[in-house]
Design an enzyme around this catalytic site. Structure first.
Site, short mmCIF file in Angstrom:
data_model
loop_
_atom_site.label_atom_id
_atom_site.label_comp_id
_atom_site.label_asym_id
_atom_site.label_seq_id
_atom_site.Cartn_x
_atom_site.Cartn_y
_atom_site.Cartn_z
N HIS A 243 0.81 -1.21 0.00
CA HIS A 243 0.00 0.00 0.00
C HIS A 243 0.86 1.28 0.00
CE1 HIS A 243 -3.43 -2.56 1.12
NE2 HIS A 243 -2.73 -3.03 2.13
O1 RIB Z 1 -5.24 -0.16 4.72
C1 RIB Z 1 -3.86 -0.16 4.49
C2 RIB Z 1 -3.19 0.92 5.28
O2 RIB Z 1 -3.41 0.68 6.67
C3 RIB Z 1 -1.66 0.93 5.11
O3 RIB Z 1 -1.19 2.23 5.28
C4 RIB Z 1 -1.19 0.07 6.25
O4 RIB Z 1 0.15 0.38 6.65
C5 RIB Z 1 -2.16 0.46 7.33
O5 RIB Z 1 -1.69 1.68 7.90
#
Ligand code: RIB
Ligand code: CA
Length: 313
Positions: A243
């Site tokens: 992500h």
């Molecule tokens: O949903 C994914 C996000 O939530 C990413 O930033 C992960 O590190 C958590 O913070």
């Protein structure tokens, strides 16, 4: 062209760690003014610890890491140890940090940095719940107009939520902070699950990290080995979604991403859809577009960039 000045607001988290490493491996394009830790994937004490561990892994014990808000504005803190492990950085066996936390509090650092740099010269890159950013905007409204832009990971629309049927983790943890940030009028570039779920660390991609033969390559491969198990089981996907690195990859190679400039509003009232990012994809409301909401990426291009940059550390 001088490097872009950024503050990374983060809740490490293995994917945050890879994003931080990518930024620190790219000094010609990105100058990281500091990291600000926020409660999210794990409590603040651990996110502040993990951020320093990543800095030391990157050979940057000089970088300022500021601890920030330890809970959302209104909601009780919800963490994600089931995804990231008890420490938030399970996988590699990294030493405890020796570098101290920097003063002042993360919110004061954000305010002071924006006030001391020319307007439009600092970009904020939040990778976790938006509590620190929203608190800074509320405490010092004058800084909002000074922000060059916000490039963030959060939200979901066509991909739906990952912690509720409607909401993505970063937004759901602190929906009130997110509503402040999305409504502040700062130019937003958003990496939602719609695009980050296409950035999967497949086995060949993780093997390429390990094949770097460096402490960073090994640590990233082990982070992914740990981090991927939850998503592979839940989604049946061939790897973990990276992500947060999408935020930094966008700063380096924006052409690898595509999206649409639309209005995005955050649900803060409904228990059923709390934290949902409601994207007006077809322009059916009179709400003005406020975000470049990403929907697709060149995943091979992103991983080639990431692997090449990690090799530099
Ligand atoms: O949903 C994914 C996000 O939530 C990413 O930033 C992960 O590190 C958590 O913070
Ligand atoms: Ca994160």
């Amino acid at each position: 062209m001088p490097p872009r000045k950024i503050i990374i607001d983060t809740d490490p988290g293995q994917d945050d760690a890879v994003a931080i490493l990518l930024a620190l491996a790219s000094p010609a394009e990105i100058e990281v003014l500091g990291l600000t830790a926020v409660a999210g994937n794990v409590p603040l004490e651990l996110t502040a610890r993990n951020a320093r561990m990543v800095c030391e892994l990157a050979g940057r014990p000089d970088l300022a890491v500021h601890a920030g808000c330890d809970r959302p504005l209104l909601q009780p803190l919800r963490t994600a140890e089931h995804v990231h492990g008890r420490t938030g950085l399970d996988g590699p066996d990294l030493p405890d940090p020796t570098m101290p936390l920097a003063a002042p509090h993360a919110v004061d650092f954000i305010v002071e940095t924006l006030r001391s740099h020319p307007p439009g010269s600092v970009t904020l890159c939040p990778l976790g719940p938006l509590t620190n950013i929203a608190t800074a905007f509320r405490r010092a409204p004058d800084i909002v107009a000074r922000v060059a832009g916000i490039v963030m990971m959060g939200g979901a629309y066509f991909e739906v939520g990952n912690v509720t049927p409607a909401a993505e983790f970063n937004i759901h943890v602190d929906p009130h902070a997110a509503a402040i940030v999305f409504g502040a009028g700062v130019p937003l570039t958003v990496m939602p699950l719609d695009v980050t779920h296409k950035a999967l660390v497949t086995r060949p991609r993780n093997d390429a990290f390990r094949a770097l033969g460096t402490p960073v390559g090994s640590a990233v491969a082990r982070m992914t080995d740990f981090f991927e198990r939850f998503d592979k089981e839940k989604y049946g996907s061939p790897g973990a979604p990276l992500h947060d690195p999408c935020v930094i990859a966008y700063l380096l190679r924006p052409e690898l991403f595509s999206g649409r400039h639309v209005n995005v509003a955050v649900e803060t009232a409904s228990p059923l859809t709390l934290g949902m990012t409601v994207a007006d994809w077809w322009g059916v409301t009179d709400r003005a577009p406020n975000a470049l909401f990403m929907g697709d990426l060149d995943a091979d291009g992103v991983f080639a960039l990431l692997t090449e940059r990690l090799a530099r550390l």
